[in-house]
Scaffold this active site. Structure first.
Site, PDB file in Angstrom:
ATOM      1  N   ASP A  10       2.103  17.051   6.230  1.00  0.00           N
ATOM      2  CA  ASP A  10       2.664  18.403   6.182  1.00  0.00           C
ATOM      3  C   ASP A  10       1.504  19.358   5.847  1.00  0.00           C
ATOM      4  O   ASP A  10       0.334  18.963   5.833  1.00  0.00           O
ATOM      5  CB  ASP A  10       3.841  18.485   5.193  1.00  0.00           C
ATOM      6  CG  ASP A  10       3.410  18.440   3.734  1.00  0.00           C
ATOM      7  OD1 ASP A  10       2.209  18.187   3.458  1.00  0.00           O
ATOM      8  OD2 ASP A  10       4.273  18.649   2.862  1.00  0.00           O
ATOM      9  N   HIS A  11       1.833  20.619   5.575  1.00  0.00           N
ATOM     10  CA  HIS A  11       0.782  21.603   5.281  1.00  0.00           C
ATOM     11  C   HIS A  11      -0.017  21.217   4.038  1.00  0.00           C
ATOM     12  O   HIS A  11      -1.202  21.513   3.942  1.00  0.00           O
ATOM     13  CB  HIS A  11       1.400  23.000   5.106  1.00  0.00           C
ATOM     14  CG  HIS A  11       2.472  23.035   4.058  1.00  0.00           C
ATOM     15  ND1 HIS A  11       3.721  22.484   4.268  1.00  0.00           N
ATOM     16  CD2 HIS A  11       2.493  23.539   2.795  1.00  0.00           C
ATOM     17  CE1 HIS A  11       4.459  22.654   3.178  1.00  0.00           C
ATOM     18  NE2 HIS A  11       3.730  23.284   2.274  1.00  0.00           N
ATOM     19  N   CYS A  65       0.935  14.238   2.186  1.00  0.00           N
ATOM     20  CA  CYS A  65       1.557  15.497   1.772  1.00  0.00           C
ATOM     21  C   CYS A  65       0.889  15.907   0.460  1.00  0.00           C
ATOM     22  O   CYS A  65      -0.189  15.404   0.133  1.00  0.00           O
ATOM     23  CB  CYS A  65       3.080  15.387   1.679  1.00  0.00           C
ATOM     24  SG  CYS A  65       3.747  14.392   0.332  1.00  0.00           S
ATOM     25  N   GLY A  66       1.483  16.828  -0.285  1.00  0.00           N
ATOM     26  CA  GLY A  66       0.840  17.284  -1.513  1.00  0.00           C
ATOM     27  C   GLY A  66       0.667  16.155  -2.523  1.00  0.00           C
ATOM     28  O   GLY A  66      -0.380  15.992  -3.130  1.00  0.00           O
ATOM     29  N   THR A  67       1.721  15.374  -2.686  1.00  0.00           N
ATOM     30  CA  THR A  67       1.700  14.282  -3.661  1.00  0.00           C
ATOM     31  C   THR A  67       1.735  12.897  -3.031  1.00  0.00           C
ATOM     32  O   THR A  67       1.470  11.908  -3.719  1.00  0.00           O
ATOM     33  CB  THR A  67       2.939  14.371  -4.573  1.00  0.00           C
ATOM     34  OG1 THR A  67       4.104  14.289  -3.734  1.00  0.00           O
ATOM     35  CG2 THR A  67       2.963  15.672  -5.362  1.00  0.00           C
ATOM     36  N   GLY A  68       2.135  12.820  -1.791  1.00  0.00           N
ATOM     37  CA  GLY A  68       2.404  11.528  -1.136  1.00  0.00           C
ATOM     38  C   GLY A  68       3.807  11.028  -1.416  1.00  0.00           C
ATOM     39  O   GLY A  68       4.267  10.073  -0.789  1.00  0.00           O
ATOM     40  N   GLY A  70       7.081  12.806  -1.530  1.00  0.00           N
ATOM     41  CA  GLY A  70       8.193  13.225  -0.668  1.00  0.00           C
ATOM     42  C   GLY A  70       8.147  12.560   0.694  1.00  0.00           C
ATOM     43  O   GLY A  70       9.158  12.058   1.202  1.00  0.00           O
ATOM     44  N   HIS A  98       0.807  -7.892  -0.861  1.00  0.00           N
ATOM     45  CA  HIS A  98       2.076  -8.331  -1.449  1.00  0.00           C
ATOM     46  C   HIS A  98       3.304  -7.717  -0.799  1.00  0.00           C
ATOM     47  O   HIS A  98       4.342  -8.361  -0.728  1.00  0.00           O
ATOM     48  CB  HIS A  98       2.099  -8.004  -2.949  1.00  0.00           C
ATOM     49  CG  HIS A  98       1.117  -8.819  -3.737  1.00  0.00           C
ATOM     50  ND1 HIS A  98       1.072  -8.805  -5.111  1.00  0.00           N
ATOM     51  CD2 HIS A  98       0.133  -9.672  -3.338  1.00  0.00           C
ATOM     52  CE1 HIS A  98       0.103  -9.622  -5.531  1.00  0.00           C
ATOM     53  NE2 HIS A  98      -0.483 -10.146  -4.474  1.00  0.00           N
ATOM     54  N   ASN A  99       3.216  -6.442  -0.394  1.00  0.00           N
ATOM     55  CA  ASN A  99       4.394  -5.749   0.136  1.00  0.00           C
ATOM     56  C   ASN A  99       4.384  -5.632   1.650  1.00  0.00           C
ATOM     57  O   ASN A  99       5.333  -5.113   2.233  1.00  0.00           O
ATOM     58  CB  ASN A  99       4.519  -4.336  -0.456  1.00  0.00           C
ATOM     59  CG  ASN A  99       4.288  -4.276  -1.943  1.00  0.00           C
ATOM     60  OD1 ASN A  99       3.462  -3.508  -2.432  1.00  0.00           O
ATOM     61  ND2 ASN A  99       5.007  -5.102  -2.691  1.00  0.00           N
ATOM     62  N   ARG A 109      -3.035  16.737  -3.288  1.00  0.00           N
ATOM     63  CA  ARG A 109      -3.168  17.457  -4.563  1.00  0.00           C
ATOM     64  C   ARG A 109      -3.397  16.502  -5.738  1.00  0.00           C
ATOM     65  O   ARG A 109      -3.529  16.947  -6.884  1.00  0.00           O
ATOM     66  CB  ARG A 109      -1.904  18.286  -4.826  1.00  0.00           C
ATOM     67  CG  ARG A 109      -1.687  19.363  -3.785  1.00  0.00           C
ATOM     68  CD  ARG A 109      -0.376  20.110  -3.992  1.00  0.00           C
ATOM     69  NE  ARG A 109      -0.112  20.972  -2.841  1.00  0.00           N
ATOM     70  CZ  ARG A 109       1.087  21.394  -2.483  1.00  0.00           C
ATOM     71  NH1 ARG A 109       2.150  21.053  -3.181  1.00  0.00           N
ATOM     72  NH2 ARG A 109       1.238  22.161  -1.427  1.00  0.00           N
ATOM     73  N   ARG A 132       5.105 -16.609  -0.729  1.00  0.00           N
ATOM     74  CA  ARG A 132       6.165 -16.123  -1.628  1.00  0.00           C
ATOM     75  C   ARG A 132       6.419 -14.634  -1.442  1.00  0.00           C
ATOM     76  O   ARG A 132       7.533 -14.149  -1.673  1.00  0.00           O
ATOM     77  CB  ARG A 132       5.821 -16.446  -3.084  1.00  0.00           C
ATOM     78  CG  ARG A 132       4.640 -15.676  -3.644  1.00  0.00           C
ATOM     79  CD  ARG A 132       4.239 -16.190  -5.026  1.00  0.00           C
ATOM     80  NE  ARG A 132       3.214 -15.376  -5.642  1.00  0.00           N
ATOM     81  CZ  ARG A 132       1.903 -15.414  -5.335  1.00  0.00           C
ATOM     82  NH1 ARG A 132       1.482 -16.216  -4.375  1.00  0.00           N
ATOM     83  NH2 ARG A 132       1.034 -14.643  -5.972  1.00  0.00           N
ATOM     84  N   HIS A 133       5.382 -13.912  -1.009  1.00  0.00           N
ATOM     85  CA  HIS A 133       5.554 -12.471  -0.809  1.00  0.00           C
ATOM     86  C   HIS A 133       6.438 -12.182   0.395  1.00  0.00           C
ATOM     87  O   HIS A 133       7.164 -11.190   0.422  1.00  0.00           O
ATOM     88  CB  HIS A 133       4.191 -11.800  -0.660  1.00  0.00           C
ATOM     89  CG  HIS A 133       3.321 -11.991  -1.849  1.00  0.00           C
ATOM     90  ND1 HIS A 133       3.642 -11.505  -3.093  1.00  0.00           N
ATOM     91  CD2 HIS A 133       2.148 -12.658  -2.007  1.00  0.00           C
ATOM     92  CE1 HIS A 133       2.710 -11.854  -3.966  1.00  0.00           C
ATOM     93  NE2 HIS A 133       1.793 -12.555  -3.326  1.00  0.00           N
ATOM     94  N   ARG A 136      10.001 -12.232  -0.696  1.00  0.00           N
ATOM     95  CA  ARG A 136      10.353 -11.023  -1.456  1.00  0.00           C
ATOM     96  C   ARG A 136      10.478  -9.812  -0.545  1.00  0.00           C
ATOM     97  O   ARG A 136      11.405  -8.998  -0.705  1.00  0.00           O
ATOM     98  CB  ARG A 136       9.295 -10.776  -2.539  1.00  0.00           C
ATOM     99  CG  ARG A 136       9.331 -11.857  -3.595  1.00  0.00           C
ATOM    100  CD  ARG A 136       8.097 -11.901  -4.445  1.00  0.00           C
ATOM    101  NE  ARG A 136       8.140 -13.044  -5.343  1.00  0.00           N
ATOM    102  CZ  ARG A 136       7.076 -13.526  -5.982  1.00  0.00           C
ATOM    103  NH1 ARG A 136       5.893 -12.952  -5.833  1.00  0.00           N
ATOM    104  NH2 ARG A 136       7.192 -14.564  -6.772  1.00  0.00           N
TER     105      ARG A 136
END
Ligand code: RB5
Length: 144
Positions: A10-11, A65-68, A70, A98-99, A109, A132-133, A136
């Site tokens: 985003d912006h 984004c600003g924080t990652g 949203g 793992h994920n 930001r 195992r991952h 999960r």
């Protein structure tokens, strides 16, 4: 053959998106916007990225984004998406290992640009460990 990776922002993440594209010219970037710092809505870019991954055009994406936060929340509404906000390279390595994260989310930001570069490099070069991952990861999606 160049690795094809989606990227969108985003912006609030536009400048880092451009910097990441410039920093890694060896990657074939599928740039899904935005194209400037005019205000836009981050879920639009998260959903577009998710659609491209669901459609098989790309396997991996980067969202900024600003924080990652949203943009990752929106992306994670799609069952096929595992989007991880990372603020350091260790998180990037472990969320791949793992994920089996298929989307990296960054906050312009929150972290410096050199850290962002390290995270991108680590995320794109790290492998899922399986075993195992895998069990999960297969339990993440709940059936209604
Ligand atoms: C946009 O102002 C900002 O809210 C967005 O970039 C992001 O930080 C949301 O999580």
């Amino acid at each position: 053959m160049k690795l094809k990776i989606g990227i969108a922002a985003d912006h609030g993440g536009y400048r880092y998106k451009q910097a990441i594209i410039d920093k890694f010219p060896q990657i074939e970037w599928l740039d899904l916007g935005t194209e400037n710092t005019e205000s836009v809505d981050y879920p639009d870019f998260a959903h577009e990225m998710a659609q491209r991954i669901r459609g098989g055009e790309i396997k991996t994406g980067i969202l900024v984004c600003g924080t990652g936060i949203g943009i990752s929340i929106a992306a994670n509404r799609h069952p096929e998406i595992r989007a991880a906000v990372c603020t350091n390279a260790t998180m990037a390595r472990l969320t791949r290992a793992h994920n089996n994260a298929n989307v990296l989310a960054l906050g312009e930001r929150i972290i410096g640009i050199e850290t962002a570069f390290d995270i991108v490099e680590t995320f794109l070069s790290s492998e899922f460990e399986g075993g195992r991952h895998e069990r999960r990861v297969n339990k993440i999606n709940i059936t209604p």
